[in-house]
Design a protein around this motif. Sequence first.
Motif, short mmCIF file in Angstrom:
data_model
loop_
_atom_site.label_atom_id
_atom_site.label_comp_id
_atom_site.label_asym_id
_atom_site.label_seq_id
_atom_site.Cartn_x
_atom_site.Cartn_y
_atom_site.Cartn_z
N LEU A 92 -4.37 6.88 -10.48
CA LEU A 92 -4.13 5.90 -9.42
C LEU A 92 -5.47 5.26 -9.09
CD1 LEU A 92 -2.31 4.53 -7.35
CD2 LEU A 92 -2.57 6.52 -5.89
N ASP A 113 -1.13 3.52 -11.60
CA ASP A 113 -0.84 2.49 -10.60
C ASP A 113 -2.13 2.11 -9.89
OD1 ASP A 113 0.64 0.71 -9.04
OD2 ASP A 113 2.19 2.17 -8.60
N ILE A 115 -3.77 0.75 -5.84
CA ILE A 115 -3.62 0.48 -4.41
C ILE A 115 -4.90 -0.20 -3.93
CG2 ILE A 115 -4.45 2.77 -3.70
CD1 ILE A 115 -2.34 2.59 -1.37
N ASP A 123 0.36 5.32 3.28
CA ASP A 123 0.70 4.39 2.20
C ASP A 123 0.24 4.94 0.86
OD1 ASP A 123 1.81 2.64 4.02
OD2 ASP A 123 0.07 1.29 4.07
N LEU A 124 -0.91 5.59 0.86
CA LEU A 124 -1.40 6.23 -0.37
C LEU A 124 -0.46 7.37 -0.77
CD1 LEU A 124 -3.49 6.50 -2.61
CD2 LEU A 124 -4.86 7.92 -1.06
N GLN A 126 2.70 7.50 -0.24
CA GLN A 126 3.88 6.86 -0.83
C GLN A 126 3.60 6.43 -2.27
OE1 GLN A 126 7.08 6.62 0.29
NE2 GLN A 126 7.41 5.90 -1.79
N LYS A 127 2.42 5.88 -2.50
CA LYS A 127 2.04 5.45 -3.84
C LYS A 127 1.94 6.66 -4.78
CE LYS A 127 0.85 1.60 -4.80
NZ LYS A 127 1.48 0.43 -5.45
N THR A 130 5.37 7.67 -5.81
CA THR A 130 5.88 6.74 -6.82
C THR A 130 5.30 7.03 -8.20
OG1 THR A 130 6.17 5.01 -5.15
CG2 THR A 130 6.08 4.29 -7.44
#
Length: 133
Positions: A92, A113, A115, A123-124, A126-127, A130
């Motif tokens: 990430l 991914d 961010i 939010d991190l 959540q990423k 994912t």
Amino acid sequence: MNTNTATFISPLQGLRLLIVDDEEEITKALGRHFKRKGIFCVAAGSGEEAVKHLQNTSRPFDLLITDILMPAMDGLALARWVHGHYPEMPVLFMSAFGNKEIATREMRPGMDDYIAKPFVPDDLLQKITTVLQ
């Protein structure tokens, strides 16, 4: 009277993360946040330090989270090294400088991914969820 209480266990609890950023305050803040969520974190201040952690651990990390712009071995070079040595480990990328296009060149579809900084720690999380699905 029912005294049973449900305990919420995060699906991320027990994860092993390697967080790499040359800004120590970022790795410390993320480490504290993740620890409260039951996530094990190791912080590295450079790509070279991250490689040492990766080489010296007895249990592999579940995810590498790395800044892109760092002195010497940047996050892109680190990701290439990880892709070659630990092909199953997702990466990430994070950056404050709008480097998504640069990161995209190194990202493996369905594995990696990006961010953008600044972000809220949740939010991190959540990423991370994912990326690991």
